[in-house]
Design a protein around this motif. Structure first.
Motif, PDB file in Angstrom:
ATOM      1  N   MET A 100      36.091  24.222  -0.898  1.00 35.01           N
ATOM      2  CA  MET A 100      35.839  25.585  -1.349  1.00 35.01           C
ATOM      3  C   MET A 100      35.322  26.420  -0.182  1.00 35.01           C
ATOM      4  SD  MET A 100      34.198  25.486  -5.152  1.00 35.01           S
ATOM      5  CE  MET A 100      32.616  24.848  -4.583  1.00 35.01           C
ATOM      6  N   PRO A 101      35.564  27.742  -0.206  1.00 35.44           N
ATOM      7  CA  PRO A 101      35.024  28.599   0.850  1.00 35.44           C
ATOM      8  C   PRO A 101      33.522  28.762   0.712  1.00 35.44           C
ATOM      9  CG  PRO A 101      36.061  29.920  -0.849  1.00 35.44           C
ATOM     10  CD  PRO A 101      36.362  28.479  -1.186  1.00 35.44           C
ATOM     11  N   GLU A 102      32.876  29.168   1.773  1.00 38.00           N
ATOM     12  CA  GLU A 102      31.433  29.408   1.816  1.00 38.00           C
ATOM     13  C   GLU A 102      30.658  28.120   1.574  1.00 38.00           C
ATOM     14  OE1 GLU A 102      30.478  32.655  -0.766  1.00 38.00           O
ATOM     15  OE2 GLU A 102      31.848  34.039   0.266  1.00 38.00           O
ATOM     16  N   THR A 103      30.484  27.711   0.329  1.00 40.45           N
ATOM     17  CA  THR A 103      29.799  26.454   0.010  1.00 40.45           C
ATOM     18  C   THR A 103      30.844  25.430  -0.413  1.00 40.45           C
ATOM     19  OG1 THR A 103      27.823  27.628  -0.748  1.00 40.45           O
ATOM     20  CG2 THR A 103      28.078  25.335  -1.446  1.00 40.45           C
ATOM     21  N   ASP A 104      30.998  24.335   0.361  1.00 43.40           N
ATOM     22  CA  ASP A 104      32.017  23.360  -0.020  1.00 43.40           C
ATOM     23  C   ASP A 104      31.537  22.518  -1.197  1.00 43.40           C
ATOM     24  OD1 ASP A 104      30.498  21.135   0.858  1.00 43.40           O
ATOM     25  OD2 ASP A 104      31.349  21.247   2.862  1.00 43.40           O
ATOM     26  N   GLY A 105      32.473  21.758  -1.766  1.00 47.94           N
ATOM     27  CA  GLY A 105      32.164  21.003  -2.969  1.00 47.94           C
ATOM     28  C   GLY A 105      31.068  19.968  -2.782  1.00 47.94           C
ATOM     29  N   LEU A 106      31.027  19.341  -1.615  1.00 48.28           N
ATOM     30  CA  LEU A 106      30.008  18.324  -1.365  1.00 48.28           C
ATOM     31  C   LEU A 106      28.612  18.947  -1.354  1.00 48.28           C
ATOM     32  CD1 LEU A 106      31.762  16.246   1.440  1.00 48.28           C
ATOM     33  CD2 LEU A 106      31.459  15.600  -0.949  1.00 48.28           C
TER      34      LEU A 106
END
Length: 223
Positions: A55-61
């Motif tokens: 995901m952009p900005e904040t990734d899923g991890l």
């Protein structure tokens, strides 16, 4: 009640496809295209989360690490990463499973159903603890040496949450948000009074203390 799924993926076409599929299968589906939308959607208390890693900005991890202390439902990563190191990283971040893109809807459905069945078995089974305390999650009642121990709805909710995660420490805010909800008005200090009442009721039927205070950290159910 229909199971609730939260899908977090920045690809709108995937969100639409997966939402339509699971709605047809009888699920309630909430979607979010980014972390900001996902935070709001979490207030719907999903039974399972499908989370895109890229995901952009904040990734899923990073997002998984952020919410894991507040969410205990299964999290399945959607990812194109397939290395062993990526799998380990995802599990360490708090994920429960992963499925690689592109995926078939049949496989995704099978994974979702398997995790929900597992959760159902845990939540609706009956668990006997320490040879004395018997918690019937389906009947929402507690017995000790065949004697019923009466608890209010909130008291049982606390017992259910802590006992299903025996040995894990949860801070006061986490438990309060889980039991009263993210949008609840009031202070988490009310939890202390409910814990006191639970302990008082259990003390009348057993010498064992089941809810332990871990000073500076929170509470845990003694397994």
């Amino acid at each position: 009640m229909a199971p609730k799924i939260l899908l977090i993926d920045d690809e709108e076409s995937i969100c639409n496809l997966v939402r339509l599929h699971f709605q047809t299968e009888g699920y309630l589906v909430y979607t979010a295209l980014d972390a900001e939308e996902a935070v709001w959607a979490l207030s719907q208390n999903p039974d399972l989360i499908l989370l895109d890693i890229n995901m952009p900005e904040t990734d899923g991890l990073a997002f998984c690490r952020r919410i894991r202390n507040h969410i205990d439902c299964p999290i399945i990563f959607l990812t194109s990463r397939v290395t062993e190191e990526d799998k380990i990283t995802g599990l360490q971040a708090g994920g429960d499973d992963y499925i690689t893109k592109p995926f078939s809807l049949a496989e995704l459905t099978a994974r979702v159903e398997a995790h929900l069945r597992r959760e159902s078995r845990v939540r609706h089974g009956s668990v006997k603890l320490s040879g004395e305390l018997f918690i019937d999650y389906a009947g929402r009642c507690v017995h000790c040496r065949e004697q019923a121990v009466p608890f209010s709805k909130k008291e049982f909710d606390i017992i259910e949450f802590l006992s299903l995660h025996a040995g894990q420490i949860f801070d006061q805010e986490r438990i309060y948000e889980r039991i009263w909800g993210y949008d609840a008005e009031g202070s988490s200090d009310i939890l202390k009074e409910h814990i006191r009442r639970i302990r008082t009721k259990l003390a009348k039927v057993t010498d064992r203390e089941y809810i332990e205070t871990v000073w500076g950290c929170g509470y845990k159910w003694v397994s």
